[in-house]
Write an enzyme that holds these catalytic residues in place. Structure first.
Site, PDB file in Angstrom:
ATOM      1  N   ASP A 261      -1.106   5.897  -2.943  1.00 37.24           N
ATOM      2  CA  ASP A 261      -0.893   7.345  -2.977  1.00 37.24           C
ATOM      3  C   ASP A 261       0.167   7.724  -4.006  1.00 37.24           C
ATOM      4  OD1 ASP A 261      -2.562   7.127  -0.802  1.00 37.24           O
ATOM      5  OD2 ASP A 261      -0.955   7.310   0.665  1.00 37.24           O
TER       6      ASP A 261
ATOM      7  N   HIS B  32       3.459   7.072   3.083  1.00 36.77           N
ATOM      8  CA  HIS B  32       2.285   6.952   2.222  1.00 36.77           C
ATOM      9  C   HIS B  32       2.078   5.486   1.875  1.00 36.77           C
ATOM     10  CE1 HIS B  32       0.880  11.007   1.116  1.00 36.77           C
ATOM     11  NE2 HIS B  32       2.128  11.387   1.270  1.00 36.77           N
TER      12      HIS B  32
ATOM     13  N   HIS C 212       4.286  15.358  -2.070  1.00 39.94           N
ATOM     14  CA  HIS C 212       5.708  15.356  -2.445  1.00 39.94           C
ATOM     15  C   HIS C 212       5.881  14.933  -3.904  1.00 39.94           C
ATOM     16  CE1 HIS C 212       6.281  15.668   1.854  1.00 39.94           C
ATOM     17  NE2 HIS C 212       7.591  15.741   1.716  1.00 39.94           N
TER      18      HIS C 212
END
Length: 312
Positions: free
Chosen positions: A226, A222, A181
């Site tokens: 990350d 996450h 994302h």
């Protein structure tokens, strides 16, 4: 009033037709890059699906972001997805604004060639990273006890190749470092930062990217690592890849249409014309090649040598 609306609608239609003609020409020259980028998107999805078969749920790792940010809860996990969808849709609409608006700075095809190049380079690094080490997923469907945390062995290759879209994408596990994302969001923000025209919108886009980062961690989708790795990796990838790509012509300047990439036929024709001029003793540049004579440190044209000598 109706006359004005009809006149403006006619202008808009002509603008759309003219822009479509230009973009089709560019697409004919760059379709291989667009197609290659789209294929790489599928490969990235296939790799994320494959690592889900390797995922093993376990205790959630200690994380500073989880300690600092309160957990939103499973019922509010949609907030981060809503923010991402807003970023994605807004950017896509912006890339097609040359078809509608009179003032324009980009070419849709060329900007998507750059965006796909940034995405592919970042996603290659991401695939290498999450296949190197599989972490236990912090998301709710990836935790111990969830039926989606581990996938059964596929019954056929077709089951893997279809990647169970879109459910397999939304409920994946194991593809953690680094956030996909954030790859898309940062590539879109960096692209608008360079080619956008509204300063306040550039600043707002960075704030939204930061907010999305915090929402992803608060949603426990996450780990903090990350997100942090995505921030510096994607920015570095965009910086270095952008330097290797040819600069995109700026349509806001006068005569920008002359900066459009030449087609193969035009390049060949231009090269033949230059070679023909060189063979005939003419240069492609309008430079005077008449012989010169040097007298007393001064360069004098051939036709005026005698007069110069007599006057000296």
């Amino acid at each position: 009033m109706s006359l004005y609306i009809g006149r403006e609608a006619s202008k808009l239609w002509k603008r759309i037709c003219a822009e479509t003609s230009t973009e089709i020409q560019l697409l004919a020259e760059n379709w291989k890059y667009i197609l290659g980028g789209l294929i790489c998107q599928y490969i990235h999805g296939l790799a994320a699906r494959g690592v889900h078969y390797l995922h093993r749920p376990g205790p959630i790792l200690q994380d500073a972001g989880f300690f600092l940010l309160p957990e939103l809860g499973q019922d509010k996990a949609y907030i981060s997805e809503t923010v991402f969808s807003f970023i994605f849709i807004s950017f896509v609409l912006w890339t097609f604004h040359p078809f509608i608006l009179k003032s324009k700075k980009i070419y849709t095809v060329l900007v998507w060639c750059r965006v796909l190049a940034f995405l592919v380079a970042s996603q290659i690094l991401r695939i290498v990273t999450f296949y190197s080490t599989q972490l236990p997923g912090p998301n709710y469907h990836c935790r111990e006890g969830s039926k989606l945390a581990r996938l059964p062995q596929p019954e056929s290759a077709l089951e893997v190749l279809l990647i169970n879209f879109p459910r397999g994408v939304l409920f994946g596990c194991g593809d953690l470092i680094f956030s996909s994302h954030m790859i898309f969001s940062l590539v879109f923000v960096r692209t608008y930062q360079k080619y956008g025209t509204k300063r306040w919108l550039k600043q707002l886009s960075w704030l939204i990217a930061v907010a999305q980062s915090l929402l992803i961690i608060a949603s426990r989708k996450h780990y903090s690592v990350d997100i942090i790795v995505a921030w510096y990796t994607v920015n570095l990838v965009v910086f270095f890849v952008d330097k290797q790509l040819p600069e995109m012509p700026d349509r806001s300047t006068v005569g920008a249409s002359l900066l459009l990439p030449l087609s193969t036929r035009e390049k060949d024709g231009k090269t033949k014309e230059e070679n023909h001029k060189l063979l005939n003793g003419n240069s492609g540049d309008a430079v005077d090649w008449r012989p010169r004579a040097q007298i007393n440190g001064k360069i004098i044209e051939d036709g005026h040598v005698d007069n110069a000598i007599n006057s000296s």
